[in-house]
Design a protein around this motif. Structure first.
Motif, short mmCIF file in Angstrom:
data_model
loop_
_atom_site.label_atom_id
_atom_site.label_comp_id
_atom_site.label_asym_id
_atom_site.label_seq_id
_atom_site.Cartn_x
_atom_site.Cartn_y
_atom_site.Cartn_z
N MET A 64 42.37 36.67 40.86
CA MET A 64 41.19 37.03 41.66
C MET A 64 40.27 37.89 40.81
N LYS A 65 39.00 37.68 40.93
CA LYS A 65 38.01 38.37 40.11
C LYS A 65 38.08 39.88 40.29
N GLN A 66 38.07 40.61 39.15
CA GLN A 66 38.11 42.06 39.19
C GLN A 66 36.69 42.63 39.25
N HIS A 67 36.52 43.67 40.01
CA HIS A 67 35.21 44.30 40.17
C HIS A 67 35.22 45.67 39.50
N ASN A 68 34.06 46.07 38.99
CA ASN A 68 33.94 47.40 38.41
C ASN A 68 34.17 48.45 39.49
N ALA A 69 35.03 49.40 39.22
CA ALA A 69 35.38 50.41 40.21
C ALA A 69 35.06 51.79 39.69
N LYS A 126 38.25 40.79 48.59
CA LYS A 126 37.09 40.39 47.79
C LYS A 126 36.34 41.61 47.27
N VAL A 127 36.24 42.66 48.09
CA VAL A 127 35.51 43.86 47.69
C VAL A 127 36.23 44.58 46.54
N VAL A 128 37.54 44.73 46.67
CA VAL A 128 38.31 45.50 45.68
C VAL A 128 38.67 44.64 44.47
N GLY A 129 38.77 43.31 44.67
CA GLY A 129 39.14 42.44 43.57
C GLY A 129 40.63 42.28 43.41
N LYS A 130 41.38 42.54 44.48
CA LYS A 130 42.84 42.37 44.48
C LYS A 130 43.22 41.56 45.72
N ASN A 131 44.21 40.69 45.57
CA ASN A 131 44.64 39.86 46.69
C ASN A 131 45.65 40.63 47.53
N LEU A 147 50.37 40.32 53.71
CA LEU A 147 49.82 40.40 55.07
C LEU A 147 50.84 40.95 56.05
N ASN A 148 52.12 40.69 55.80
CA ASN A 148 53.16 41.22 56.69
C ASN A 148 53.19 42.74 56.69
N ARG A 149 53.02 43.35 55.52
CA ARG A 149 53.03 44.81 55.45
C ARG A 149 51.77 45.42 56.09
N SER A 150 50.62 44.80 55.85
CA SER A 150 49.39 45.36 56.41
C SER A 150 49.36 45.23 57.93
N LEU A 185 44.07 31.26 47.99
CA LEU A 185 42.94 32.18 47.84
C LEU A 185 42.65 32.42 46.36
N ASP A 186 43.71 32.59 45.58
CA ASP A 186 43.52 32.81 44.15
C ASP A 186 42.90 31.59 43.47
#
Length: 463
Positions: free
Chosen positions: A1-6, A277-282, A289-292, A452-453
């Motif tokens: 997944m694309k990484q974003h500048n943080a 998508k915002v953070v750049g991590k799946n 998803l089970n943990r969240s 998604l990836d």
């Protein structure tokens, strides 16, 4: 997944002089909406702040500090909390919230065992979208009643209150449309503050509670006395202390509250996809998803033990992450701690309690409409084809049963009503009618993490 500048990565600790400011941004983003839910449901705003703080901290622990998400009061549960409170009081609503939290846990377990495909089969967009529309439209009369009528009266029209509501609505709309950056994420807060100030000019703000708090603080004769005057214990509603759960819990409460957990679980999944998508991590892959979902459920259970509304991830706070590029869970945790502290400050509670119902009504006109519109957006985003008769039938039945207020009287004590009945019938129709794939649209809501990836790689030209 694309990484974003943080500016700050997920597990990066901010410098102390920035930490407080960054955390306060998240607190302001969730504040208006989080206090609005208890205001509408008869719960304590201070308890809502405390429960959202503890719920967020629990969420961070359960997701192993990998998901920077803040949890606040869920709008989806306003209707069932109000309905349950009418017959079983606040304790009944808390037991309903507790059962909804258990559903989150069950769904998280099933996802761990079987993946997400089964959830998509039960809750495709053609079911969830119309149910969300029903939630928003079902609350419309509540917003109008608060905006138009004098509080505590039997629908006595008040031009003054309605004018205050319209001014509040106008400020909220202006803030939402014309403000930029972080300010565009807190239109509710601007609306409440602006509407409150205008209401003061109309003489409908009762500031006696604020004056009492100020008098107690200024008249204190010692430092310890000042602290005692500033901090107050919120009015928690605790099971086994304030009520006996076994005497309150019932099948009627379960039928009213539990179906809404399925809707909010779907919304939660959408939030996780946006956050990824915002953070750049799946985040659907790691921590999963089970943990969240389990984190959301535990936060809701915590709220039910304190007397607060169910918690859910907040789009406003995801917006803050997108603008600031500060993804640190320590910043989110800091906001949670501040929210807990605010819940114990008597002056803050007094100010919240003094907000006129007309101001909250004006904000609610927009918010409840947005809830309904988000259901419509879900149908559009998933490209649901209403040229297909099954889709048209399912959505039509859900809308009329939900908005019309239909109910099934099982016996003298159990009634399946309104939105809950609409959700149940929608699920059954989707399972029974042929052509299930047509109700999923483009089917991207519950795509596997691997898919998604792959999609992200294609968009970035990698594959």
């Amino acid at each position: 997944m694309k990484q974003h500048n943080a500016a700050l990565e997920v597990n990066e600790v901010p410098k102390m002089h920035k930490w407080l400011t960054l955390s306060l941004q998240h607190l302001f983003a969730m504040f208006g909406a989080t206090i609005l839910v208890p205001f509408l449901t008869g719960l304590e705003p201070a308890v809502a702040l405390v429960s959202s703080g503890f719920g967020t901290l629990a969420y961070i622990l359960i997701t192993r500090g990998k998901v920077p998400a803040y949890l606040g009061s869920s709008f989806a549960f306003i209707y069932p909390i109000v309905e349950v409170s009418k017959s079983s009081g606040i304790p009944g609503a808390m037991m309903g919230s507790f059962m909804a939290g258990l559903v989150y846990g069950l769904v998280a377990l099933l996802i761990t065992m079987f993946g997400t495909k089964w959830l998509m089969n039960i809750l495709p967009p053609i079911v969830v979208g119309p149910v969300i529309i029903v939630i928003g439209l079902g609350l419309a009369s509540t917003a109008i009643d608060m905006a138009m009528y004098e509080p505590g009266s039997d629908q006595v029209y008040s031009g003054t209150h309605f004018m205050v509501a319209l001014v509040t609505l106008a400020i909220t709309v202006i803030a939402s449309v014309f403000f930029r950056g972080f300010f565009s994420l807190v239109p509710i807060l601007f609306g409440i503050v602006g509407g409150y100030l205008f209401a003061m000019t109309q003489g409908i703000v009762d500031t006696s509670g604020i004056q009492e708090e100020w008098t107690n603080i200024t008249s204190a004769e010692s430092f310890g006395g000042v602290l005692n005057a500033i901090f107050h214990m919120p009015n928690f509603t605790v099971p086994f202390v304030d009520f006996s759960p076994l005497e309150v819990i019932s099948w009627e409460i379960a039928f009213l509250m539990v179906p809404f957990a399925l809707v909010t679980i779907t919304e939660h999944t959408g939030d996780q996809m946006v956050l990824s998508k915002v953070v750049g991590k799946n985040f659907l892959r790691e921590p999963g998803l089970n943990r969240s979902i389990l984190g959301d459920g535990v936060a809701t259970v915590i709220a039910s033990f304190l007397g607060g509304p169910p918690n859910t991830t907040y789009g406003e706070n995801i917006g803050v992450l997108a603008i600031t590029r500060v993804f640190s869970v320590f910043v989110i945790g800091g906001a949670a701690v501040i929210a807990i502290i605010f819940g114990f400050v008597g002056m803050i509670t007094a100010v919240i309690s003094s907000i006129p119902t007309a101001v909250m009504g004006g904000v609610s006109i927009l918010l409840f409409g947005i809830i309904a519109s988000s259901g419509l957006r879900m149908l559009i985003d998933n490209q649901i084809d209403f040229g297909e008769k099954r889709n048209l039938i399912i959505s039509s039945v859900i809308l009329v049963i939900g908005v019309g207020g239909a109910y099934i009287q099982v016996n003298a004590d159990i009634q399946i009503a309104g939105m809950a009945l609409a959700a149940i019938i929608g699920v059954l129709l989707n399972l029974v009618l042929p052509g299930k794939e047509k109700g999923k649209g483009n089917g991207n809501m519950f795509e596997a993490p691997e898919q998604l990836d792959e999609n992200e790689k294609r968009k970035d030209g990698v594959a």
